[in-house]
Scaffold this motif. Structure first.
Motif, PDB file in Angstrom:
ATOM      1  N   GLU A  59       0.818  -1.211   0.000  1.00 41.13           N
ATOM      2  CA  GLU A  59       0.000   0.000   0.000  1.00 41.13           C
ATOM      3  C   GLU A  59       0.856   1.268   0.000  1.00 41.13           C
ATOM      4  O   GLU A  59       0.515   2.245  -0.645  1.00 41.13           O
ATOM      5  CB  GLU A  59      -0.955   0.004   1.193  1.00 41.13           C
ATOM      6  N   PHE A  60       1.966   1.255   0.724  1.00 39.60           N
ATOM      7  CA  PHE A  60       2.884   2.390   0.713  1.00 39.60           C
ATOM      8  C   PHE A  60       3.332   2.664  -0.717  1.00 39.60           C
ATOM      9  O   PHE A  60       3.278   3.794  -1.199  1.00 39.60           O
ATOM     10  CB  PHE A  60       4.086   2.103   1.618  1.00 39.60           C
ATOM     11  N   THR A  61       3.766   1.620  -1.410  1.00 43.54           N
ATOM     12  CA  THR A  61       4.250   1.765  -2.781  1.00 43.54           C
ATOM     13  C   THR A  61       3.131   2.176  -3.725  1.00 43.54           C
ATOM     14  O   THR A  61       3.322   3.042  -4.581  1.00 43.54           O
ATOM     15  CB  THR A  61       4.914   0.460  -3.251  1.00 43.54           C
ATOM     16  N   GLU A  62       1.940   1.596  -3.566  1.00 39.52           N
ATOM     17  CA  GLU A  62       0.813   1.964  -4.433  1.00 39.52           C
ATOM     18  C   GLU A  62       0.401   3.418  -4.221  1.00 39.52           C
ATOM     19  O   GLU A  62       0.117   4.125  -5.181  1.00 39.52           O
ATOM     20  CB  GLU A  62      -0.393   1.058  -4.164  1.00 39.52           C
ATOM     21  N   GLU A  63       0.340   3.848  -2.972  1.00 40.21           N
ATOM     22  CA  GLU A  63      -0.132   5.201  -2.699  1.00 40.21           C
ATOM     23  C   GLU A  63       0.888   6.269  -3.067  1.00 40.21           C
ATOM     24  O   GLU A  63       0.511   7.338  -3.530  1.00 40.21           O
ATOM     25  CB  GLU A  63      -0.535   5.343  -1.231  1.00 40.21           C
ATOM     26  N   LEU A  64       2.178   6.002  -2.826  1.00 41.12           N
ATOM     27  CA  LEU A  64       3.195   7.022  -3.057  1.00 41.12           C
ATOM     28  C   LEU A  64       3.998   6.827  -4.339  1.00 41.12           C
ATOM     29  O   LEU A  64       4.698   7.737  -4.769  1.00 41.12           O
ATOM     30  CB  LEU A  64       4.160   7.078  -1.866  1.00 41.12           C
ATOM     31  N   GLY A  65       3.931   5.636  -4.925  1.00 41.90           N
ATOM     32  CA  GLY A  65       4.704   5.374  -6.132  1.00 41.90           C
ATOM     33  C   GLY A  65       6.190   5.262  -5.851  1.00 41.90           C
ATOM     34  O   GLY A  65       7.019   5.456  -6.741  1.00 41.90           O
ATOM     35  N   ILE A  66       6.549   4.971  -4.618  1.00 48.89           N
ATOM     36  CA  ILE A  66       7.942   4.880  -4.178  1.00 48.89           C
ATOM     37  C   ILE A  66       8.092   3.609  -3.346  1.00 48.89           C
ATOM     38  O   ILE A  66       7.208   3.278  -2.558  1.00 48.89           O
ATOM     39  CB  ILE A  66       8.313   6.113  -3.317  1.00 48.89           C
ATOM     40  N   VAL A  90      -6.979  -0.538  11.551  1.00 49.31           N
ATOM     41  CA  VAL A  90      -5.753  -0.133  10.868  1.00 49.31           C
ATOM     42  C   VAL A  90      -4.562  -0.527  11.741  1.00 49.31           C
ATOM     43  O   VAL A  90      -4.530  -0.226  12.933  1.00 49.31           O
ATOM     44  CB  VAL A  90      -5.721   1.391  10.616  1.00 49.31           C
ATOM     45  N   THR A  91      -3.595  -1.199  11.133  1.00 51.58           N
ATOM     46  CA  THR A  91      -2.356  -1.569  11.799  1.00 51.58           C
ATOM     47  C   THR A  91      -1.233  -0.810  11.106  1.00 51.58           C
ATOM     48  O   THR A  91      -1.201  -0.746   9.871  1.00 51.58           O
ATOM     49  CB  THR A  91      -2.112  -3.089  11.705  1.00 51.58           C
ATOM     50  N   ALA A  92      -0.330  -0.222  11.903  1.00 52.23           N
ATOM     51  CA  ALA A  92       0.719   0.601  11.303  1.00 52.23           C
ATOM     52  C   ALA A  92       2.074   0.350  11.947  1.00 52.23           C
ATOM     53  O   ALA A  92       2.167  -0.087  13.093  1.00 52.23           O
ATOM     54  CB  ALA A  92       0.356   2.077  11.427  1.00 52.23           C
ATOM     55  N   TRP A  93       3.094   0.674  11.178  1.00 49.24           N
ATOM     56  CA  TRP A  93       4.480   0.657  11.620  1.00 49.24           C
ATOM     57  C   TRP A  93       5.078   2.008  11.293  1.00 49.24           C
ATOM     58  O   TRP A  93       4.599   2.698  10.386  1.00 49.24           O
ATOM     59  CB  TRP A  93       5.288  -0.416  10.897  1.00 49.24           C
ATOM     60  N   ALA A  94       6.139   2.363  11.982  1.00 50.21           N
ATOM     61  CA  ALA A  94       6.883   3.583  11.688  1.00 50.21           C
ATOM     62  C   ALA A  94       8.277   3.196  11.213  1.00 50.21           C
ATOM     63  O   ALA A  94       8.836   2.195  11.659  1.00 50.21           O
ATOM     64  CB  ALA A  94       6.975   4.460  12.925  1.00 50.21           C
ATOM     65  N   ILE A  95       8.799   3.986  10.285  1.00 48.58           N
ATOM     66  CA  ILE A  95      10.154   3.795   9.785  1.00 48.58           C
ATOM     67  C   ILE A  95      10.834   5.155   9.770  1.00 48.58           C
ATOM     68  O   ILE A  95      10.275   6.123   9.245  1.00 48.58           O
ATOM     69  CB  ILE A  95      10.168   3.215   8.350  1.00 48.58           C
ATOM     70  N   GLU A  96      12.040   5.213  10.346  1.00 50.25           N
ATOM     71  CA  GLU A  96      12.794   6.464  10.273  1.00 50.25           C
ATOM     72  C   GLU A  96      13.485   6.532   8.923  1.00 50.25           C
ATOM     73  O   GLU A  96      14.332   5.695   8.594  1.00 50.25           O
ATOM     74  CB  GLU A  96      13.815   6.552  11.407  1.00 50.25           C
ATOM     75  N   ALA A  97      13.093   7.517   8.127  1.00 46.56           N
ATOM     76  CA  ALA A  97      13.641   7.674   6.780  1.00 46.56           C
ATOM     77  C   ALA A  97      13.276   9.061   6.270  1.00 46.56           C
ATOM     78  O   ALA A  97      12.324   9.679   6.747  1.00 46.56           O
ATOM     79  CB  ALA A  97      13.073   6.612   5.839  1.00 46.56           C
ATOM     80  N   ASP A  98      14.037   9.528   5.312  1.00 49.01           N
ATOM     81  CA  ASP A  98      13.713  10.798   4.670  1.00 49.01           C
ATOM     82  C   ASP A  98      13.227  10.483   3.256  1.00 49.01           C
ATOM     83  O   ASP A  98      13.657   9.500   2.644  1.00 49.01           O
ATOM     84  CB  ASP A  98      14.936  11.704   4.639  1.00 49.01           C
ATOM     85  N   LEU A  99      12.336  11.302   2.778  1.00 48.69           N
ATOM     86  CA  LEU A  99      11.754  11.095   1.457  1.00 48.69           C
ATOM     87  C   LEU A  99      11.354  12.462   0.926  1.00 48.69           C
ATOM     88  O   LEU A  99      10.823  13.285   1.672  1.00 48.69           O
ATOM     89  CB  LEU A  99      10.533  10.186   1.604  1.00 48.69           C
ATOM     90  N   ASP A 100      11.605  12.710  -0.338  1.00 49.00           N
ATOM     91  CA  ASP A 100      11.231  13.975  -0.962  1.00 49.00           C
ATOM     92  C   ASP A 100       9.771  13.901  -1.392  1.00 49.00           C
ATOM     93  O   ASP A 100       9.434  13.112  -2.284  1.00 49.00           O
ATOM     94  CB  ASP A 100      12.132  14.236  -2.170  1.00 49.00           C
ATOM     95  N   PRO A 101       8.885  14.697  -0.793  1.00 51.85           N
ATOM     96  CA  PRO A 101       7.465  14.652  -1.174  1.00 51.85           C
ATOM     97  C   PRO A 101       7.231  14.947  -2.659  1.00 51.85           C
ATOM     98  O   PRO A 101       6.250  14.479  -3.237  1.00 51.85           O
ATOM     99  CB  PRO A 101       6.813  15.730  -0.309  1.00 51.85           C
ATOM    100  N   ASP A 102       8.148  15.688  -3.285  1.00 52.94           N
ATOM    101  CA  ASP A 102       7.998  15.986  -4.717  1.00 52.94           C
ATOM    102  C   ASP A 102       8.243  14.752  -5.586  1.00 52.94           C
ATOM    103  O   ASP A 102       7.895  14.744  -6.769  1.00 52.94           O
ATOM    104  CB  ASP A 102       8.940  17.109  -5.136  1.00 52.94           C
ATOM    105  N   ALA A 103       8.846  13.708  -5.015  1.00 55.27           N
ATOM    106  CA  ALA A 103       9.106  12.480  -5.761  1.00 55.27           C
ATOM    107  C   ALA A 103       7.900  11.539  -5.768  1.00 55.27           C
ATOM    108  O   ALA A 103       7.895  10.526  -6.471  1.00 55.27           O
ATOM    109  CB  ALA A 103      10.316  11.756  -5.171  1.00 55.27           C
ATOM    110  N   VAL A 104       6.880  11.877  -5.018  1.00 58.42           N
ATOM    111  CA  VAL A 104       5.689  11.026  -4.921  1.00 58.42           C
ATOM    112  C   VAL A 104       4.924  11.031  -6.245  1.00 58.42           C
ATOM    113  O   VAL A 104       4.653  12.085  -6.822  1.00 58.42           O
ATOM    114  CB  VAL A 104       4.782  11.502  -3.762  1.00 58.42           C
TER     115      VAL A 104
END
Length: 158
Positions: A59-66, A90-104
Motif C-alpha cells: 500500500e505504501f508503494t501503491e499510494e506514493l509510487g515509491i 488499521v495496523t501501522a508501523w513507523a520507519i525512520e527515513a527521509d523522502l522527498d514529497p515531490d518524488a511522490v
C-alpha cells in the motif's frame, strides 16, 4: 457488520524536531478539506490472503509510487474506527527515513463522479504529500489515526 482491515507505514524524521510524512487524501470529497483530511500511507488488505506487513509495504508503494525505504519497522499497533457497517481496523508501523514529497507519484482509483451520473473518473489516491511536525500532523490527520502519533512519540522519546 464486517470489519475491514488496513495496514500502513508512517515515515518519520528528526529534522527540526520530530516530523511525519502524511498524504492528503485524493478525490473530490477531500479536495477542499485540510484538517482531518490527511492520512498515513495505508490501504485495505485481505487478512486471509496477505500478511499485514506485506500489505503495508504494498500500500505504501501503491499510494506514493515509491518503494518502502530501508530501516527498522517499529510497531505502532492497531486502532479501530468507524461505525456501523464501515468499521475499520488499521495496523501501522513507523520507519525512520527521509523522502522527498515531490518524488511522490500517487496511484489512482476510479469513482463514479458526480454521484449517480454514470460517469467514472480517475483520481489520485493522495493528491500531495508533506512533512509535518507532530502537533500540526495531529490536526491534519483523520481522527481515527491520531493515536499512531502518540504511540510514535512514546516509542522514540529520549
Amino acid at each position: 457488520m464486517a470489519m475491514r482491515f488496513s495496514a500502513g507505514l508512517l515515515l518519520f524524521r528528526r529534522s527540526a524536531g520530530l516530523q511525519v510524512l502524511l498524504g492528503h487524501m485524493g478525490g473530490p470529497m477531500w479536495a477542499r478539506k485540510d484538517l482531518g483530511a490527511w492520512s498515513i500511507p495505508k490501504g485495505e488488505y485481505d487478512p486471509d490472503g496477505e500478511s499485514i506487513e506485506a500489505a503495508a509495504a504494498r500500500e505504501f508503494t501503491e499510494e506514493l509510487g515509491i518503494e518502502v525505504p530501508g530501516g527498522t519497522w517499529l510497531p505502532l499497533g492497531s486502532v479501530e474506527y468507524g461505525s456501523g457497517r464501515s468499521r475499520k481496523q488499521v495496523t501501522a508501523w513507523a520507519i525512520e527515513a527521509d523522502l522527498d514529497p515531490d518524488a511522490v507519484v500517487p496511484g489512482t482509483f476510479e469513482l463514479e463522479w458526480p454521484p449517480r451520473s454514470g460517469r467514472i473518473q480517475e483520481f489520485p489516491e493522495i493528491d500531495r504529500a508533506a512533512w509535518w511536525d507532530t502537533d500540526t500532523a495531529h490536526d491534519k490527520l483523520s481522527t481515527g489515526q491520531r493515536p499512531f502519533l502518540a504511540r510514535l512519540t512514546e516509542l522514540i522519546a529520549p
